[in-house]
Design an enzyme around this catalytic site. Structure first.
Site, short mmCIF file in Angstrom:
data_model
loop_
_atom_site.label_atom_id
_atom_site.label_comp_id
_atom_site.label_asym_id
_atom_site.label_seq_id
_atom_site.Cartn_x
_atom_site.Cartn_y
_atom_site.Cartn_z
N LYS A 178 -1.95 -2.41 8.11
CA LYS A 178 -3.12 -1.99 8.87
C LYS A 178 -3.09 -2.61 10.26
CE LYS A 178 -6.36 -1.07 5.10
NZ LYS A 178 -7.69 -1.40 4.51
N ARG B 216 -1.07 -2.67 -6.61
CA ARG B 216 -1.13 -3.72 -5.57
C ARG B 216 -2.06 -4.84 -6.04
NH1 ARG B 216 -0.98 -4.88 0.12
NH2 ARG B 216 -3.02 -5.45 0.98
N ARG C 96 0.86 -1.18 0.00
CA ARG C 96 0.00 0.00 0.00
C ARG C 96 0.90 1.24 0.00
NH1 ARG C 96 -1.92 -3.43 4.15
NH2 ARG C 96 -4.00 -4.32 3.75
N TYR D 236 -9.37 -12.23 -5.50
CA TYR D 236 -8.53 -12.27 -6.69
C TYR D 236 -8.76 -13.52 -7.51
CZ TYR D 236 -6.23 -8.29 -4.58
OH TYR D 236 -6.00 -7.06 -4.03
N HIS E 85 -3.26 -9.51 4.44
CA HIS E 85 -4.70 -9.62 4.70
C HIS E 85 -4.93 -10.44 5.97
CE1 HIS E 85 -5.84 -8.93 0.20
NE2 HIS E 85 -5.64 -7.80 0.85
N HIS F 254 -3.15 2.01 -6.03
CA HIS F 254 -3.66 0.78 -5.41
C HIS F 254 -3.90 -0.31 -6.46
CE1 HIS F 254 -4.84 -0.92 -1.60
NE2 HIS F 254 -5.91 -1.46 -2.15
#
Length: 366
Positions: free
Chosen positions: A200, A271, A175, A303, A294, A268
């Protein structure tokens, strides 16, 4: 001499509510940032959504209080959601709004104020999950190539810096915040095959660094005119301060125009391209989850749908019969007949009568 604003004007800057509710809101905001380590943008969005909800309650039933929130009915929440719908707010924003309200309700319950039962009776709006829009491999590679960004108006070291950041976004699937959060002491230069980034929730993970990415970072460091603090950021702005994400977005937009790429070619999207291209080359889904950082595998599984959609698109574009696929419910013989076939050469099967079916059954049972 500037005078302080009157008391009423100062109160207008605060969210509606009595003193106890405002104090709880401040404690909740601090808990989100420090304990849960939420991103500043997420905290700001949650607080804005709660402020709007309190404003809605204030206009309908007077000053909001904590006991008033505990006593809320489902119709109060549905009324607020309906009002936001009328204002043009989409389903995704409403989902985030409910998530913010539930977060505040959990904080109130944890502090001993009681449970906001109404929130459990309101369902989140159903929103179709949008598929990521990755770039084709040639386009993604072109965006990371230094020769793709000739610009005589910008300093060579700035172009090298942008190239290094974009290389990290696609080459390591980072990111923007993760790339710009790398410290100078951790610079992934040649000889270093991985870099630790903070994602995150403050979670730290290691991601691989391709030789091409390390060379791009080394080229930037060789040209950078600023003396970088080892504890400070690796990527800096023109004046030597931390690089703003907006600058990266601007650089990608300029590159997008130069290469003739669609509006979906954002930082993004690089990514997304990283994950999709790995999956297309038989990358393991669990490994891709770890690389992207994730928390849930279900987030990474999106995906697989992207890859399936690309396969179907290629089928539709390339297969000779793709434009003549039999519609659901159409007779089978219509799909079986080619353009040069004569329909009358294929006799239709007549339905069996009841006697015929019974006779067939007798023969099978004999």
């Amino acid at each position: 001499m500037m005078r302080a604003p009157p008391h009423d004007a100062a109160d207008a800057l605060l969210p509606p509510g009595d003193a106890a509710l405002r104090a709880a809101l401040l404690g909740w905001r601090e808990a989100l940032a420090r304990e849960r380590r939420m991103a500043a943008n997420t905290v700001e969005a949650y607080e804005r959504d709660l402020r709007q909800f309190l404003t809605h309650l204030d206009a309908r039933s007077g000053t909001p209080t904590i006991p008033g929130l505990i006593a809320l009915k489902p119709r109060d929440l549905r009324g607020f959601m309906a009002a936001r719908r009328v204002e043009g707010v989409g389903g995704r924003t409403l989902m985030r709004m409910l998530a913010g309200l539930r977060s505040f309700a959990r904080f109130l319950e944890r502090e001993g104020h009681g449970s906001v039962a109404a929130l459990g009776a309101v369902r989140s709006p159903k929103v179709e999950r949008r598929l990521p829009r990755p770039l084709p491999v040639p386009a993604a590679v072109a965006m990371t190539a230094p020769e793709s960004r000739p610009d005589e108006t910008r300093a060579p070291w700035v172009l090298a810096r942008d190239a290094a950041v974009i290389a990290l976004l696609y080459g390591s699937g980072l990111r923007i915040s993760e790339a710009l959060g790398i410290a100078a002491r951790d610079a992934p230069v040649p000889g270093i095959d991985e870099v630790r980034v903070t994602g995150k929730g403050g979670k730290v993970r290691s991601v691989p660094v391709l030789p091409a990415v390390a060379e791009a970072v080394a080229a930037y460091l060789a040209l950078c005119p600023h003396s970088l603090d080892p504890e400070g950021p690796l990527f800096v702005g023109v004046k030597g301060g931390p690089l703003s994400p907006r600058v990266v977005q601007y650089a990608v937009a300029a590159l997008r125009g130069a290469l003739g790429l669609p509006e979906s070619a954002t930082p993004h999207a690089l990514r997304h391209s990283f994950a999709t291209h790995l999956l297309a080359r038989q990358g393991e889904l669990r490994a891709i989850q770890e690389l992207l950082g994730h928390a849930s595998l279900s987030t990474t599984q999106i995906y697989t749908k992207v890859d399936a959609a690309r396969l179907m698109s290629a089928f539709e574009d390339a297969h000779p019969r793709a434009g003549r696929v039999r519609p659901l419910g159409a007779p089978l013989r219509a799909a079986a007949i080619g353009e040069s076939a004569d329909a009358e050469q294929i006799p239709e099967r007549k339905p069996l009568s009841a006697a015929g079916r019974d006779g067939g059954a007798e023969r099978r049972n004999a």
